[in-house]
Design an enzyme around this catalytic site. Structure first.
Site, PDB file in Angstrom:
ATOM      1  N   HIS A 140       0.658  -1.173   0.029  1.00 29.74           N
ATOM      2  CA  HIS A 140       0.013  -0.103  -0.059  1.00 29.74           C
ATOM      3  C   HIS A 140       1.003   1.056   0.041  1.00 29.74           C
ATOM      4  O   HIS A 140       0.189   2.253  -0.407  1.00 29.74           O
ATOM      5  CB  HIS A 140      -0.841   0.044   1.207  1.00 29.74           C
ATOM      6  N   ASP A 190      -2.815  -8.622  -7.147  1.00 32.64           N
ATOM      7  CA  ASP A 190      -2.129  -8.995  -5.897  1.00 32.64           C
ATOM      8  C   ASP A 190      -2.866 -10.562  -5.414  1.00 32.64           C
ATOM      9  O   ASP A 190      -3.642 -10.552  -4.573  1.00 32.64           O
ATOM     10  CB  ASP A 190      -2.163  -8.329  -4.651  1.00 32.64           C
ATOM     11  N   HIS A 231      -7.938  -7.988  -7.460  1.00 35.91           N
ATOM     12  CA  HIS A 231      -8.236  -8.990  -6.543  1.00 35.91           C
ATOM     13  C   HIS A 231      -8.507  -8.009  -5.100  1.00 35.91           C
ATOM     14  O   HIS A 231      -7.738  -7.705  -4.307  1.00 35.91           O
ATOM     15  CB  HIS A 231      -6.970  -9.950  -6.053  1.00 35.91           C
TER      16      HIS A 231
END
Length: 279
Positions: A19, A165, A42
């Site tokens: 992130h 991811d 995802h």
């Protein structure tokens, strides 16, 4: 994989790394007034409850985002650009005992003309994502991630990002993500493509093949692009041999067509996080 639930892992060290990179990429996209498209393949639930019994059971948020917040409160070191923005973004969520996942982060950066597409197949995660994104201007797709990537590219707005991811629970995921991202690259060669991957001793061969194939692919064709690879290692992989190679000792990001200065920014953030979190 429908068996995978991110509620066990949200806010862990891998999320911090992923992130932080996401914030750097989104900030770069926002520097121009032109709109952009984000496809999150995802997506997960979007926002996670830090008091969820599944997360309390693993303790991953406690050793991840909560530990990071605690350590940063006691340090006088200058926090690098990227991590600083990520922490500022997460603080109000942590105060409410929640954690903002990638869809929520992407929504916070998005402007009125930008387009967000979130793909999720797990029924429980899909329901949570729909509830968390209610009344927000986003597109939610109940679909297989790889089929959705093919169907959604190229988008009408050609500036943008694909965040991928996968759970990597199945060895086939390595092959699927490789072929899928090559297809995305062929169809949408102006996109930034950000791939997260786990560092697992038992999957080192699959990981090496995946990264090498995607990096080599970027060097070929009519529109070659650069690729940046960065890894955050927080555990000693040798020690992991004692527990059957079952657990992460770190994770990585492979960015295809990276924004300017992303390589330097990621390296600075990674060095800072390793120094602070490595055990």
């Amino acid at each position: 994989m429908l068996s995978y639930q991110h509620e066990y892992h949200s806010g862990n060290i891998a999320d911090i790394f992923k992130h932080t990179a996401l914030c750097l990429i989104l900030e770069s996209l926002c520097k121009k007034e032109k709109p952009f498209t984000v496809i999150d393949s995802h997506a997960g639930a979007g926002i996670f409850d830090l008091e969820d019994e599944r997360l309390l059971k693993t303790g991953e948020a406690k050793e991840g985002i909560e530990k990071l917040m605690r350590l940063l409160d006691g340090t006088h070191e200058s926090v690098p650009h990227g991590l600083r923005e990520y922490i500022a973004l997460e603080k109000p969520y942590i105060a409410r005992r929640t954690y903002a996942g990638s869809p929520e982060i992407e929504h916070l950066y998005a402007r009125s003309g930008d387009s967000l597409h979130f793909v999720e197949k797990h029924p429980q995660a899909l329901a949570s994502l729909s509830a968390n994104m209610k009344q927000k201007k986003v597109h939610i797709h109940n679909a297989d991630s790889y089929k959705a990537l093919d169907a959604l590219t190229p988008p009408a707005v050609r500036r943008g990002l694909v965040l991928c991811d996968p759970s990597y629970e199945d060895a086939d995921d390595y092959k699927k993500v490789c072929e899928s991202l090559k297809t995305v690259r062929r169809k949408w060669n102006t996109a930034v493509i950000a791939l997260w991957y786990p560092l697992l001793l038992r999957r080192k061969n699959e990981t090496a093949r995946l990264l090498t194939e995607l990096e080599d692919f970027c060097k070929l064709g009519t529109a070659p692009c650069g690729a940046v690879r960065c890894e955050l290692t927080v555990k000693d992989p040798v020690e992991k041999q004692a527990d059957g190679n079952a657990h992460l000792y770190g994770s990585g990001m492979l960015i295809l067509n990276p924004p300017w200065k992303l390589k330097e920014d990621l390296a600075e953030n990674t060095a800072f996080l390793e120094k602070l979190l490595r055990t």
